[in-house]
Design a protein around this motif. Structure first.
Motif, PDB file in Angstrom:
ATOM      1  N   ILE A  35       0.832  -1.198   0.000  1.00  0.00           N
ATOM      2  CA  ILE A  35       0.000   0.000   0.000  1.00  0.00           C
ATOM      3  C   ILE A  35       0.869   1.251   0.000  1.00  0.00           C
ATOM      4  CG2 ILE A  35      -1.599   1.353   1.416  1.00  0.00           C
ATOM      5  CD1 ILE A  35      -2.894  -1.323   2.216  1.00  0.00           C
ATOM      6  N   CYS A  36       1.926   1.238   0.810  1.00  0.00           N
ATOM      7  CA  CYS A  36       2.820   2.402   0.871  1.00  0.00           C
ATOM      8  C   CYS A  36       3.481   2.670  -0.470  1.00  0.00           C
ATOM      9  CB  CYS A  36       3.903   2.189   1.922  1.00  0.00           C
ATOM     10  SG  CYS A  36       3.331   2.261   3.608  1.00  0.00           S
ATOM     11  N   VAL A  37       4.095   1.653  -1.031  1.00  0.00           N
ATOM     12  CA  VAL A  37       4.858   1.847  -2.260  1.00  0.00           C
ATOM     13  C   VAL A  37       3.942   1.975  -3.468  1.00  0.00           C
ATOM     14  CG1 VAL A  37       6.550   0.785  -3.797  1.00  0.00           C
ATOM     15  CG2 VAL A  37       6.878   0.696  -1.350  1.00  0.00           C
ATOM     16  N   GLY A  38       3.028   1.046  -3.612  1.00  0.00           N
ATOM     17  CA  GLY A  38       2.191   1.028  -4.805  1.00  0.00           C
ATOM     18  C   GLY A  38       1.097   2.067  -4.802  1.00  0.00           C
ATOM     19  N   GLY A  39       0.601   2.408  -3.661  1.00  0.00           N
ATOM     20  CA  GLY A  39      -0.514   3.338  -3.598  1.00  0.00           C
ATOM     21  C   GLY A  39      -0.114   4.764  -3.299  1.00  0.00           C
ATOM     22  N   ILE A  40       0.423   4.985  -2.127  1.00  0.00           N
ATOM     23  CA  ILE A  40       0.648   6.346  -1.635  1.00  0.00           C
ATOM     24  C   ILE A  40       1.805   7.029  -2.359  1.00  0.00           C
ATOM     25  CG2 ILE A  40       1.232   7.707   0.392  1.00  0.00           C
ATOM     26  CD1 ILE A  40      -0.218   5.523   2.041  1.00  0.00           C
ATOM     27  N   ILE A  41       2.957   6.384  -2.422  1.00  0.00           N
ATOM     28  CA  ILE A  41       4.121   7.027  -3.042  1.00  0.00           C
ATOM     29  C   ILE A  41       3.884   7.257  -4.528  1.00  0.00           C
ATOM     30  CG2 ILE A  41       6.554   6.710  -3.634  1.00  0.00           C
ATOM     31  CD1 ILE A  41       6.982   5.419  -0.968  1.00  0.00           C
ATOM     32  N   TYR A  42       3.322   6.279  -5.222  1.00  0.00           N
ATOM     33  CA  TYR A  42       3.094   6.446  -6.661  1.00  0.00           C
ATOM     34  C   TYR A  42       2.055   7.523  -6.935  1.00  0.00           C
ATOM     35  CZ  TYR A  42       2.098   5.465 -11.509  1.00  0.00           C
ATOM     36  OH  TYR A  42       1.920   5.585 -12.852  1.00  0.00           O
ATOM     37  N   ASP A  43       1.004   7.603  -6.131  1.00  0.00           N
ATOM     38  CA  ASP A  43      -0.021   8.634  -6.338  1.00  0.00           C
ATOM     39  C   ASP A  43       0.535  10.036  -6.129  1.00  0.00           C
ATOM     40  OD1 ASP A  43      -2.004   6.896  -7.032  1.00  0.00           O
ATOM     41  OD2 ASP A  43      -2.929   6.834  -5.040  1.00  0.00           O
ATOM     42  N   ARG A  44       1.417  10.187  -5.155  1.00  0.00           N
ATOM     43  CA  ARG A  44       1.946  11.524  -4.872  1.00  0.00           C
ATOM     44  C   ARG A  44       3.065  11.947  -5.803  1.00  0.00           C
ATOM     45  NH1 ARG A  44       1.509  13.388   1.242  1.00  0.00           N
ATOM     46  NH2 ARG A  44      -0.575  12.591   1.617  1.00  0.00           N
ATOM     47  N   THR A  45       3.877  11.003  -6.264  1.00  0.00           N
ATOM     48  CA  THR A  45       5.027  11.373  -7.090  1.00  0.00           C
ATOM     49  C   THR A  45       4.837  11.067  -8.560  1.00  0.00           C
ATOM     50  OG1 THR A  45       6.093   9.239  -6.711  1.00  0.00           O
ATOM     51  CG2 THR A  45       6.615  11.018  -5.173  1.00  0.00           C
ATOM     52  N   GLY A  46       4.049  10.065  -8.897  1.00  0.00           N
ATOM     53  CA  GLY A  46       3.834   9.689 -10.283  1.00  0.00           C
ATOM     54  C   GLY A  46       4.948   8.832 -10.863  1.00  0.00           C
ATOM     55  N   THR A  47       5.846   8.339 -10.040  1.00  0.00           N
ATOM     56  CA  THR A  47       6.937   7.500 -10.507  1.00  0.00           C
ATOM     57  C   THR A  47       7.217   6.394  -9.507  1.00  0.00           C
ATOM     58  OG1 THR A  47       9.200   7.467 -11.321  1.00  0.00           O
ATOM     59  CG2 THR A  47       8.736   8.949  -9.478  1.00  0.00           C
ATOM     60  N   ARG A  48       7.833   5.331 -10.023  1.00  0.00           N
ATOM     61  CA  ARG A  48       8.261   4.248  -9.153  1.00  0.00           C
ATOM     62  C   ARG A  48       9.780   4.126  -9.136  1.00  0.00           C
ATOM     63  NH1 ARG A  48       3.517   1.369 -11.367  1.00  0.00           N
ATOM     64  NH2 ARG A  48       2.012   1.273  -9.681  1.00  0.00           N
ATOM     65  N   LEU A  49      10.470   5.048  -9.783  1.00  0.00           N
ATOM     66  CA  LEU A  49      11.925   4.999  -9.841  1.00  0.00           C
ATOM     67  C   LEU A  49      12.507   5.557  -8.552  1.00  0.00           C
ATOM     68  CD1 LEU A  49      12.436   6.238 -13.499  1.00  0.00           C
ATOM     69  CD2 LEU A  49      12.474   3.893 -12.640  1.00  0.00           C
ATOM     70  N   ILE A  50      13.342   4.756  -7.901  1.00  0.00           N
ATOM     71  CA  ILE A  50      13.929   5.164  -6.622  1.00  0.00           C
ATOM     72  C   ILE A  50      14.811   6.390  -6.801  1.00  0.00           C
ATOM     73  CG2 ILE A  50      15.486   4.423  -4.775  1.00  0.00           C
ATOM     74  CD1 ILE A  50      14.416   1.611  -5.164  1.00  0.00           C
ATOM     75  N   LYS A  51      15.467   6.496  -7.935  1.00  0.00           N
ATOM     76  CA  LYS A  51      16.364   7.631  -8.192  1.00  0.00           C
ATOM     77  C   LYS A  51      15.604   8.968  -8.164  1.00  0.00           C
ATOM     78  CE  LYS A  51      20.015   8.978 -11.330  1.00  0.00           C
ATOM     79  NZ  LYS A  51      20.740   8.618 -12.561  1.00  0.00           N
ATOM     80  N   GLN A  52      14.355   8.957  -8.540  1.00  0.00           N
ATOM     81  CA  GLN A  52      13.566  10.188  -8.569  1.00  0.00           C
ATOM     82  C   GLN A  52      12.814  10.448  -7.263  1.00  0.00           C
ATOM     83  OE1 GLN A  52      11.082   9.934 -11.990  1.00  0.00           O
ATOM     84  NE2 GLN A  52      12.792  10.145 -13.426  1.00  0.00           N
ATOM     85  N   LEU A  53      12.941   9.571  -6.285  1.00  0.00           N
ATOM     86  CA  LEU A  53      12.237   9.742  -5.014  1.00  0.00           C
ATOM     87  C   LEU A  53      13.126  10.365  -3.943  1.00  0.00           C
ATOM     88  CD1 LEU A  53      10.255   6.402  -4.800  1.00  0.00           C
ATOM     89  CD2 LEU A  53       9.386   8.645  -5.417  1.00  0.00           C
ATOM     90  N   LYS A  54      14.163  11.061  -4.334  1.00  0.00           N
ATOM     91  CA  LYS A  54      15.030  11.723  -3.353  1.00  0.00           C
ATOM     92  C   LYS A  54      14.248  12.796  -2.613  1.00  0.00           C
ATOM     93  CE  LYS A  54      19.060  11.301  -6.264  1.00  0.00           C
ATOM     94  NZ  LYS A  54      20.061  12.040  -6.998  1.00  0.00           N
ATOM     95  N   GLY A  55      14.536  12.972  -1.352  1.00  0.00           N
ATOM     96  CA  GLY A  55      13.893  14.014  -0.573  1.00  0.00           C
ATOM     97  C   GLY A  55      12.471  13.697  -0.167  1.00  0.00           C
ATOM     98  N   LEU A  56      12.131  12.432  -0.102  1.00  0.00           N
ATOM     99  CA  LEU A  56      10.775  12.037   0.281  1.00  0.00           C
ATOM    100  C   LEU A  56      10.440  12.496   1.692  1.00  0.00           C
ATOM    101  CD1 LEU A  56       8.390  10.380  -0.883  1.00  0.00           C
ATOM    102  CD2 LEU A  56       9.347   8.406   0.286  1.00  0.00           C
ATOM    103  N   VAL A  57      11.446  12.531   2.554  1.00  0.00           N
ATOM    104  CA  VAL A  57      11.229  12.925   3.939  1.00  0.00           C
ATOM    105  C   VAL A  57      10.896  14.419   4.059  1.00  0.00           C
ATOM    106  CG1 VAL A  57      13.635  13.453   4.508  1.00  0.00           C
ATOM    107  CG2 VAL A  57      12.127  12.571   6.263  1.00  0.00           C
ATOM    108  N   LEU A  58      11.237  15.217   3.083  1.00  0.00           N
ATOM    109  CA  LEU A  58      10.970  16.656   3.164  1.00  0.00           C
ATOM    110  C   LEU A  58       9.487  16.986   3.026  1.00  0.00           C
ATOM    111  CD1 LEU A  58      13.973  18.046   1.111  1.00  0.00           C
ATOM    112  CD2 LEU A  58      13.686  17.991   3.589  1.00  0.00           C
ATOM    113  N   TYR A  59       8.767  16.260   2.181  1.00  0.00           N
ATOM    114  CA  TYR A  59       7.360  16.592   2.023  1.00  0.00           C
ATOM    115  C   TYR A  59       6.415  15.497   2.538  1.00  0.00           C
ATOM    116  CZ  TYR A  59       7.876  14.016  -2.393  1.00  0.00           C
ATOM    117  OH  TYR A  59       8.164  13.082  -3.342  1.00  0.00           O
ATOM    118  N   MET A  60       6.962  14.406   3.074  1.00  0.00           N
ATOM    119  CA  MET A  60       6.145  13.368   3.696  1.00  0.00           C
ATOM    120  C   MET A  60       6.846  12.837   4.949  1.00  0.00           C
ATOM    121  SD  MET A  60       5.001  11.238   0.296  1.00  0.00           S
ATOM    122  CE  MET A  60       4.002  10.067   1.145  1.00  0.00           C
TER     123      MET A  60
END
Length: 71
Positions: A35-60
């Motif tokens: 649910i975390c990876v497939g639902g929440i992170i993808y809905d908020r960022t629009g990507t599943r690439l770890i390289k593009q998920l830098k700074g996740l802690v800043l806005y979540m």
């Protein structure tokens, strides 16, 4: 889940109790991580690439603590 099978086939009470505990933990943690990876992170960022998920802690920040706890 191979460890669960080993616990069951150990044929003693500690192994069977450990297999039951691990199965229950797997039943809670695996869906939560999906649910975390497939639902929440993808809905908020629009990507599943770890390289593009830098700074996740800043806005979540609260979600990041929850995700770290589940991992």
């Amino acid at each position: 889940m191979a460890i669960v099978v080993l616990g069951i086939f150990s044929n003693n009470i500690i192994g069977i109790e450990g297999a039951i505990l691990l199965s229950i933990a797997h039943g809670f943690v695996s869906p939560a991580l999906f649910i975390c990876v497939g639902g929440i992170i993808y809905d908020r960022t629009g990507t599943r690439l770890i390289k593009q998920l830098k700074g996740l802690v800043l806005y979540m920040p609260i979600f990041t603590i929850y995700f770290l706890f589940l991992v």
